[in-house]
Design a protein around this motif. Structure first.
Motif, PDB file in Angstrom:
ATOM      1  N   THR A   1       0.841  -1.451   0.353  1.00 25.77           N
ATOM      2  CA  THR A   1      -0.318  -0.453  -0.384  1.00 25.77           C
ATOM      3  C   THR A   1       0.710   1.355   0.144  1.00 25.77           C
ATOM      4  O   THR A   1       0.985   2.662  -1.182  1.00 25.77           O
ATOM      5  CB  THR A   1      -0.579   0.337   0.933  1.00 25.77           C
ATOM      6  N   LEU A   2       1.370   1.321   0.947  1.00 24.91           N
ATOM      7  CA  LEU A   2       2.886   2.597   0.844  1.00 24.91           C
ATOM      8  C   LEU A   2       3.319   2.358  -0.728  1.00 24.91           C
ATOM      9  O   LEU A   2       3.366   4.274  -0.584  1.00 24.91           O
ATOM     10  CB  LEU A   2       3.610   2.188   2.225  1.00 24.91           C
ATOM     11  N   LYS A   3       3.721   1.330  -1.083  1.00 25.91           N
ATOM     12  CA  LYS A   3       4.254   1.871  -2.895  1.00 25.91           C
ATOM     13  C   LYS A   3       3.406   2.256  -3.675  1.00 25.91           C
ATOM     14  O   LYS A   3       4.263   3.121  -4.215  1.00 25.91           O
ATOM     15  CB  LYS A   3       5.128  -0.080  -2.699  1.00 25.91           C
TER      16      LYS A   3
ATOM     17  N   ILE B   1      -1.241   4.366   6.009  1.00 22.67           N
ATOM     18  CA  ILE B   1      -1.474   3.438   7.272  1.00 22.67           C
ATOM     19  C   ILE B   1      -1.562   3.563   8.262  1.00 22.67           C
ATOM     20  O   ILE B   1      -2.092   4.737   9.135  1.00 22.67           O
ATOM     21  CB  ILE B   1       0.381   2.122   6.723  1.00 22.67           C
ATOM     22  N   SER B   2      -2.599   2.754   8.903  1.00 22.14           N
ATOM     23  CA  SER B   2      -2.902   2.885  10.048  1.00 22.14           C
ATOM     24  C   SER B   2      -1.903   2.696  11.653  1.00 22.14           C
ATOM     25  O   SER B   2      -1.430   1.115  11.301  1.00 22.14           O
ATOM     26  CB  SER B   2      -3.951   2.280  11.171  1.00 22.14           C
ATOM     27  N   MET B   3      -0.826   3.709  11.786  1.00 17.06           N
ATOM     28  CA  MET B   3      -0.335   3.431  12.660  1.00 17.06           C
ATOM     29  C   MET B   3       0.051   4.655  14.020  1.00 17.06           C
ATOM     30  O   MET B   3       1.594   4.465  14.461  1.00 17.06           O
ATOM     31  CB  MET B   3       1.738   3.486  11.994  1.00 17.06           C
ATOM     32  N   GLY B   4      -1.112   5.199  14.081  1.00 17.48           N
ATOM     33  CA  GLY B   4      -1.371   6.226  15.462  1.00 17.48           C
ATOM     34  C   GLY B   4       0.177   7.450  14.728  1.00 17.48           C
ATOM     35  O   GLY B   4      -0.269   7.389  13.614  1.00 17.48           O
ATOM     36  N   THR B   5       0.874   7.506  15.311  1.00 14.68           N
ATOM     37  CA  THR B   5       0.832   8.926  15.813  1.00 14.68           C
ATOM     38  C   THR B   5       2.138   9.330  15.235  1.00 14.68           C
ATOM     39  O   THR B   5       3.275   8.671  15.428  1.00 14.68           O
ATOM     40  CB  THR B   5       1.628  10.194  17.084  1.00 14.68           C
TER      41      THR B   5
ATOM     42  N   ILE C   1      -3.584   7.492   8.763  1.00 20.43           N
ATOM     43  CA  ILE C   1      -4.225   6.758   8.797  1.00 20.43           C
ATOM     44  C   ILE C   1      -4.223   5.857   7.843  1.00 20.43           C
ATOM     45  O   ILE C   1      -3.789   6.551   7.088  1.00 20.43           O
ATOM     46  CB  ILE C   1      -5.788   7.794   9.465  1.00 20.43           C
ATOM     47  N   SER C   2      -5.225   4.580   7.643  1.00 15.66           N
ATOM     48  CA  SER C   2      -5.853   4.071   6.435  1.00 15.66           C
ATOM     49  C   SER C   2      -7.274   4.559   6.167  1.00 15.66           C
ATOM     50  O   SER C   2      -7.828   4.982   6.513  1.00 15.66           O
ATOM     51  CB  SER C   2      -6.173   2.298   6.723  1.00 15.66           C
ATOM     52  N   LEU C   3      -7.094   4.775   4.128  1.00 18.72           N
ATOM     53  CA  LEU C   3      -8.024   5.087   4.388  1.00 18.72           C
ATOM     54  C   LEU C   3      -9.645   3.739   4.376  1.00 18.72           C
ATOM     55  O   LEU C   3     -10.319   4.084   4.506  1.00 18.72           O
ATOM     56  CB  LEU C   3      -8.308   5.032   2.672  1.00 18.72           C
ATOM     57  N   LEU C   4      -9.053   2.310   5.290  1.00 16.36           N
ATOM     58  CA  LEU C   4     -10.019   1.836   5.139  1.00 16.36           C
ATOM     59  C   LEU C   4     -10.734   1.801   6.875  1.00 16.36           C
ATOM     60  O   LEU C   4     -11.395   0.720   7.151  1.00 16.36           O
ATOM     61  CB  LEU C   4      -9.480   0.418   5.247  1.00 16.36           C
TER      62      LEU C   4
END
Length: 148
Positions: A71-73, A101-105, A116-119
């Motif tokens: 996704t990051l790519k 991506i969902s990874m917080g701060t 945050i992720s679009l999902l």
């Protein structure tokens, strides 16, 4: 390095560390299984059962982390946006989000961003919105001030 490149680099670093951790754990579990097989003369495989479960869980986590990396790519750090989509930096009245991506701060310089992720639930609310639009999430109204 611009703002978006720095955010993307932080995300890549986060995911690559997770992938390395899962790979290390998988190797450790495989070694434990081999050691148990060699030292266990009895027909009892109960010790290996838990190891196989742990191996399966870590393999699934590794697969998920690899999908996250994919996704990051897809993010082009040089692209700017009129509507919120993957790769957008979104400044609202409440927070600044990096849609990735969902990874917080994520702390870059003196600024805090939320990866945050679009999902994610808030990602779904933000998707496709433009400057001037607003969303309500967890009782807070977020007016979109800027999209990069």
């Amino acid at each position: 390095m611009n703002e978006k490149e720095a955010l993307l680099q932080a995300c890549f670093s986060y995911v690559n560390k997770r992938i390395a951790s899962y790979k290390d754990e998988i190797e450790t579990i495989k070694e434990s299984i081999e050691t148990n097989d060699k030292s266990n003369d009895m027909e009892d495989d109960s010790g290996n059962g838990k190891l196989f479960n742990d191996l399966e869980k870590n393999a699934q986590h590794l697969a998920d982390a690899t999908k996250t990396l994919d996704t990051l790519k897809l993010i082009n750090p040089k692209k700017s946006f009129d509507t919120i989509s993957l790769g957008s930096i979104v400044k609202t009245t409440q927070n600044t989000f990096f849609i990735s991506i969902s990874m917080g701060t994520i702390d870059i310089g003196n600024n805090n961003y939320f990866g945050i992720s679009l999902l994610s639930p808030i990602g779904q609310l933000l998707k496709g919105k433009q400057v001037g639009d607003s969303i309500t999430f967890n009782g807070y109204t977020h007016e979109i001030l800027e999209i990069k």
